[in-house]
Design a protein around this motif. Structure first.
Motif, PDB file in Angstrom:
ATOM      1  N   GLY A  78       0.818  -1.078   0.084  1.00 56.79           N
ATOM      2  CA  GLY A  78       0.021  -0.028  -0.094  1.00 56.79           C
ATOM      3  C   GLY A  78       0.832   1.303  -0.027  1.00 56.79           C
ATOM      4  O   GLY A  78       0.190   2.255   0.463  1.00 56.79           O
ATOM      5  N   ARG A  79       2.054   1.289  -0.481  1.00 58.81           N
ATOM      6  CA  ARG A  79       2.842   2.468  -0.392  1.00 58.81           C
ATOM      7  C   ARG A  79       2.894   3.000  -2.141  1.00 58.81           C
ATOM      8  O   ARG A  79       4.092   3.115  -2.576  1.00 58.81           O
ATOM      9  CB  ARG A  79       4.048   2.224   0.031  1.00 58.81           C
ATOM     10  N   GLU A  80       1.933   2.987  -2.575  1.00 55.90           N
ATOM     11  CA  GLU A  80       2.143   3.595  -3.987  1.00 55.90           C
ATOM     12  C   GLU A  80       2.518   4.952  -3.997  1.00 55.90           C
ATOM     13  O   GLU A  80       2.987   5.259  -5.313  1.00 55.90           O
ATOM     14  CB  GLU A  80       0.497   3.537  -4.764  1.00 55.90           C
ATOM     15  N   ASP A  81       2.695   5.656  -3.046  1.00 60.55           N
ATOM     16  CA  ASP A  81       3.282   6.962  -3.173  1.00 60.55           C
ATOM     17  C   ASP A  81       4.638   7.141  -3.298  1.00 60.55           C
ATOM     18  O   ASP A  81       5.237   8.199  -3.693  1.00 60.55           O
ATOM     19  CB  ASP A  81       2.981   7.557  -1.644  1.00 60.55           C
ATOM     20  N   LEU A  82       5.356   6.023  -3.217  1.00 61.07           N
ATOM     21  CA  LEU A  82       6.611   5.933  -3.217  1.00 61.07           C
ATOM     22  C   LEU A  82       7.173   5.293  -4.886  1.00 61.07           C
ATOM     23  O   LEU A  82       8.235   5.274  -4.870  1.00 61.07           O
ATOM     24  CB  LEU A  82       7.445   4.915  -2.247  1.00 61.07           C
ATOM     25  N   LEU A  83       6.089   5.225  -5.459  1.00 63.43           N
ATOM     26  CA  LEU A  83       6.425   4.383  -6.979  1.00 63.43           C
ATOM     27  C   LEU A  83       6.771   5.584  -7.967  1.00 63.43           C
ATOM     28  O   LEU A  83       6.141   6.774  -7.738  1.00 63.43           O
ATOM     29  CB  LEU A  83       5.241   3.658  -7.513  1.00 63.43           C
ATOM     30  N   ARG A  84       7.403   5.246  -8.817  1.00 65.92           N
ATOM     31  CA  ARG A  84       7.866   6.408  -9.829  1.00 65.92           C
ATOM     32  C   ARG A  84       6.490   6.630 -10.610  1.00 65.92           C
ATOM     33  O   ARG A  84       5.551   5.747 -10.643  1.00 65.92           O
ATOM     34  CB  ARG A  84       8.851   5.793 -10.773  1.00 65.92           C
ATOM     35  N   LEU A  85       6.409   7.915 -11.240  1.00 60.95           N
ATOM     36  CA  LEU A  85       5.218   8.247 -11.849  1.00 60.95           C
ATOM     37  C   LEU A  85       4.829   7.374 -12.840  1.00 60.95           C
ATOM     38  O   LEU A  85       3.609   7.043 -13.014  1.00 60.95           O
ATOM     39  CB  LEU A  85       5.441   9.743 -12.370  1.00 60.95           C
ATOM     40  N   SER A  86       5.654   7.093 -13.628  1.00 64.87           N
ATOM     41  CA  SER A  86       5.490   5.963 -14.968  1.00 64.87           C
ATOM     42  C   SER A  86       4.922   4.622 -14.459  1.00 64.87           C
ATOM     43  O   SER A  86       4.059   4.090 -14.899  1.00 64.87           O
ATOM     44  CB  SER A  86       6.697   5.865 -15.908  1.00 64.87           C
TER      45      SER A  86
END
Length: 239
Positions: free
Chosen positions: A227-235
């Motif tokens: 649940g840490r999608e905030d840390l994913l790169r934009l692409s």
């Protein structure tokens, strides 16, 4: 030139190794009461800068108890003393911690008054400069906290350049009596290195890009799972 050397040293990761501290003696027995706690030392406003924030309860405890432990156990290292005092603090009851917390509250009240007095003597331009510096400190603090969080979550290390690999391989044999001198020598050696000799380091850098790409994909998949999608790169987040 000095800035370049400092940047290279930072990227190279030159640091000293620290051994593991020895095991500590048995837990210290300690006793105290509110009468033993040092009185609150109010920070007076200095012309050179704003008042400093008072110590919190935990820091006050460390500050007070450290000299006592150091005098009783002079052979103990500073890190060992701090670690032991931290253990003691965790074992203390809320009632035992209360005097330190009260001292902190009193210190905060005085701190707020000192800040008001300090700001009252500043011009609008100085107040604006003070606000700008505060924003920069907060931004830097957030950046450090984010970096620590990413390290804790196991984010892969970034890629290394061909020159980084060259430095790693040649640093011990480089000319110079200190780190800056060695780095300057390595820079000169790299400039004079033939294209053929540079190929091995260039290939290492290309392989490292592949390593980073694969590691980041695995890490981001794991971040998405927890649940840490905030840390994913934009692409990656768009996909």
């Amino acid at each position: 030139m000095t800035a370049t050397v400092s940047l290279l040293a930072k990227s190279f990761g030159v640091c000293s190794s620290i051994g593991n501290p020895a095991r500590f003696p048995p837990v210290f027995r300690y006793a105290f009461c509110s009468a033993n706690i040092n009185p609150v030392k109010y920070v007076t406003t200095e012309a050179s800068g704003p008042p400093k924030r008072p110590m919190n309860g935990y820091t006050r405890y460390i500050h007070q108890q450290h000299p006592l432990i150091a005098s009783q156990y002079p052979e103990m290292k500073v890190a060992e003393i701090i670690r032991k005092l931290a253990q003691q603090w965790r074992m203390m009851s809320p009632e035992q911690k209360e005097p330190f917390r009260k001292a902190c509250l009193l210190g905060m009240e005085q701190y707020k008054l000192d800040v008001q007095k300090f700001k009252a003597q500043l011009s609008p331009a100085q107040l604006q400069e003070l606000a700008t510096k505060k924003k920069m400190r907060l931004k830097k603090r957030k950046a450090i906290q984010r970096k620590l969080e990413l390290n804790r979550l196991g984010k892969p290390k970034g890629t290394r350049s061909a020159f980084n690999f060259f430095m790693s391989a040649q640093f011990l044999e480089a000319k110079g009596d200190n780190i800056p001198a060695k780095l300057m020598s390595l820079m000169e050696d790299w400039k004079n290195l033939s294209s053929h000799d540079k190929k091995v380091y260039t290939q290492l850098a290309e392989d490292d890009k592949i390593r980073y790409k694969n590691d980041m994909e695995l890490w981001e998949d794991y971040m998405a799972e927890i649940g840490r999608e905030d840390l994913l790169r934009l692409s990656k987040s768009k996909n």
